[in-house]
Scaffold this active site. Structure first.
Site, PDB file in Angstrom:
ATOM      1  N   ASP A   8       9.544  -4.007  94.775  1.00 50.48           N
ATOM      2  CA  ASP A   8       9.362  -5.245  94.879  1.00 50.48           C
ATOM      3  C   ASP A   8       8.108  -5.818  94.287  1.00 50.48           C
ATOM      4  OD1 ASP A   8       8.631  -7.726  96.693  1.00 50.48           O
ATOM      5  OD2 ASP A   8       6.996  -6.482  97.587  1.00 50.48           O
ATOM      6  N   ASP A  10       5.262  -8.709  94.595  1.00 47.63           N
ATOM      7  CA  ASP A  10       4.284  -9.496  95.337  1.00 47.63           C
ATOM      8  C   ASP A  10       3.764  -8.596  96.576  1.00 47.63           C
ATOM      9  OD1 ASP A  10       3.804 -11.509  94.056  1.00 47.63           O
ATOM     10  OD2 ASP A  10       5.706 -12.432  94.661  1.00 47.63           O
ATOM     11  N   GLU A  54       9.472 -23.159  99.436  1.00 42.87           N
ATOM     12  CA  GLU A  54       9.724 -23.222 101.003  1.00 42.87           C
ATOM     13  C   GLU A  54       8.344 -23.079 101.833  1.00 42.87           C
ATOM     14  OE1 GLU A  54      11.031 -21.551  98.824  1.00 42.87           O
ATOM     15  OE2 GLU A  54      13.210 -21.486  98.884  1.00 42.87           O
ATOM     16  N   LYS A  88       1.325 -25.179  90.562  1.00 43.66           N
ATOM     17  CA  LYS A  88       0.766 -23.565  91.244  1.00 43.66           C
ATOM     18  C   LYS A  88       1.209 -22.490  90.240  1.00 43.66           C
ATOM     19  CE  LYS A  88       1.980 -19.868  93.481  1.00 43.66           C
ATOM     20  NZ  LYS A  88       2.865 -18.899  93.325  1.00 43.66           N
ATOM     21  N   THR A 127       9.945 -13.831  93.900  1.00 48.13           N
ATOM     22  CA  THR A 127       9.332 -14.691  93.117  1.00 48.13           C
ATOM     23  C   THR A 127      10.275 -15.045  91.881  1.00 48.13           C
ATOM     24  OG1 THR A 127       7.052 -15.021  92.314  1.00 48.13           O
ATOM     25  CG2 THR A 127       8.108 -13.031  91.521  1.00 48.13           C
ATOM     26  N   ASP A 185       6.208  -3.549 100.529  1.00 48.04           N
ATOM     27  CA  ASP A 185       5.080  -3.849 101.455  1.00 48.04           C
ATOM     28  C   ASP A 185       5.514  -4.678 102.828  1.00 48.04           C
ATOM     29  OD1 ASP A 185       5.348  -6.395  99.818  1.00 48.04           O
ATOM     30  OD2 ASP A 185       3.343  -6.797 100.582  1.00 48.04           O
TER      31      ASP A 185
HETATM   32 MG   LIG Z   1       5.978  -7.970  98.861  1.00 51.42          MG
END
Ligand SMILES: [Mg+2]
Length: 249
Positions: A8, A10, A54, A88, A127, A185
Site C-alpha cells: 500500500d 498512503d 469522495e 489538492k 490513490t 496500515d
Molecule cells: Mg494506507
C-alpha cells in the site's frame, strides 16, 4: 514460498495522510477562499472514506460547510469537488517534491531486504497515479523500476476494502495468493488484501495504530508499540519469511 511483497502507499510507505494529503487539502480550500480546515482529528475521521474526491463530497454532505468561495457561484457540487481535488493534487505533489513526506524507516529497510532477496515488488493503492509517481520519484528515485506492477485508482477504480485491486495485482504478477504478502496500515486496506486471499503484514500508522483482525504479523518499529497487542511481531524480512514458512508447513 514467498515470491512478492505488495505495498500500500498512503500511511504504509510514508505518513502521507498527516504530512501530505491533509495539508494539501487545506491549501486547496484556502486557494478557493473557502474557510474550511481539516485538523488532524477531523481528518482521522474523514479517512474512513477512501478516496480524495469522495472525502470532500462526504465532508460537504455531513458537515454542511459554507460554500462561499472566491471562484464565484458554484456551478455544481461535483464541479467544486473536482476543482478542489485537482488543486489538492498540485499541492500534494509540491509538498512531496519539497521533501515534506518521508519514507518510513522500517518499511524502507523491508523494501531493501526484499530487493536484495530477489523478491518481486508491487504497489496496490487507492490513490491516483499522479500522487504515486510524485512520491516514488522523490522517495525512491533509484528503486522506482524495482516495482513490477503499480496499480492505482486510475487502473482499478473499486476502492479498498474491495479486494479487486489485490486480485488484479496478483493476476499481473502471475502469482497465487499464498505466494505474496500485502503490506498495509489501514483496516480497509488489510480487508481488501485478506479478501483476495493474501496474508497481511500490518504497519501501524498515525491514523491506523491498531491491529486489524486477521493480519499475520505486525512490523516492529512502526509508531508506538501497542502494549495491548499480543499478536505476532516481526523485525524484518527474515522474521517474516520464517513466519510464512511456519504457516505453510
Ligand atoms: Mg494506507
Amino acid at each position: 514460498m514467498l515470491k512478492a511483497l505488495i505495498f500500500d502507499v498512503d500511511g504504509t510507505l510514508a505518513e502521507t495522510e498527516r504530512d501530505g494529503h491533509r495539508v494539501a487539502f487545506n491549501a486547496a480550500f484556502r486557494d478557493a477562499g473557502l474557510d474550511w480546515h481539516w485538523d488532524e482529528q477531523l481528518y482521522g475521521e474523514l479517512l474512513r472514506v477512501p478516496g480524495g474526491r469522495e472525502r470532500i463530497a462526504h465532508f460537504i454532505e455531513r458537515h454542511a460547510p459554507s460554500l462561499d468561495c472566491e471562484w464565484g457561484e458554484v456551478r455544481s457540487i461535483d464541479q467544486l469537488v473536482a476543482d478542489l481535488h485537482r488543486g489538492k493534487t498540485a499541492h500534494y505533489t509540491a509538498l512531496v517534491a519539497g521533501g515534506q513526506v518521508k519514507l518510513r524507516p522500517p518499511v524502507a529497510e523491508l523494501l531493501r531486504a526484499a530487493r536484495r532477496a530477489g523478491l518481486r515488488l508491487a504497489i496496490a493503492t487507492t490513490t491516483t497515479r499522479a500522487n504515486v509517481t510524485a512520491l516514488l520519484d522523490h522517495l525512491l528515485p533509484k528503486a522506482r523500476d524495482a516495482f513490477d506492477v503499480i496499480l492505482t485508482a486510475d487502473e482499478v477504480p473499486a476502492k479498498k476494502p474491495d479486494p479487486a485491486i489485490y486480485r488484479e495485482a496478483l493476476a499481473r504478477l502471475r502469482l497465487a495468493p499464498h505466494e505474496a504478502i500485502a503490506v498495509e496500515d489501514s483496516e480497509a486496506g488489510a480487508r481488501a488484501a485478506l479478501g483476495a486471499g493474501l496474508r497481511v503484514l500490518h504497519v501501524p500508522s498515525v491514523y491506523f495504530p491498531q491491529r486489524v483482525d486477521g493480519v499475520t504479523a505486525r512490523l516492529a518499529g512502526c509508531g508506538d508499540d501497542d502494549p495491548a497487542d499480543d499478536g505476532l511481531v516481526v523485525r524484518g524480512l527474515a522474521d517474516l519469511r520464517a513466519v510464512e514458512q511456519a504457516l505453510a508447513a
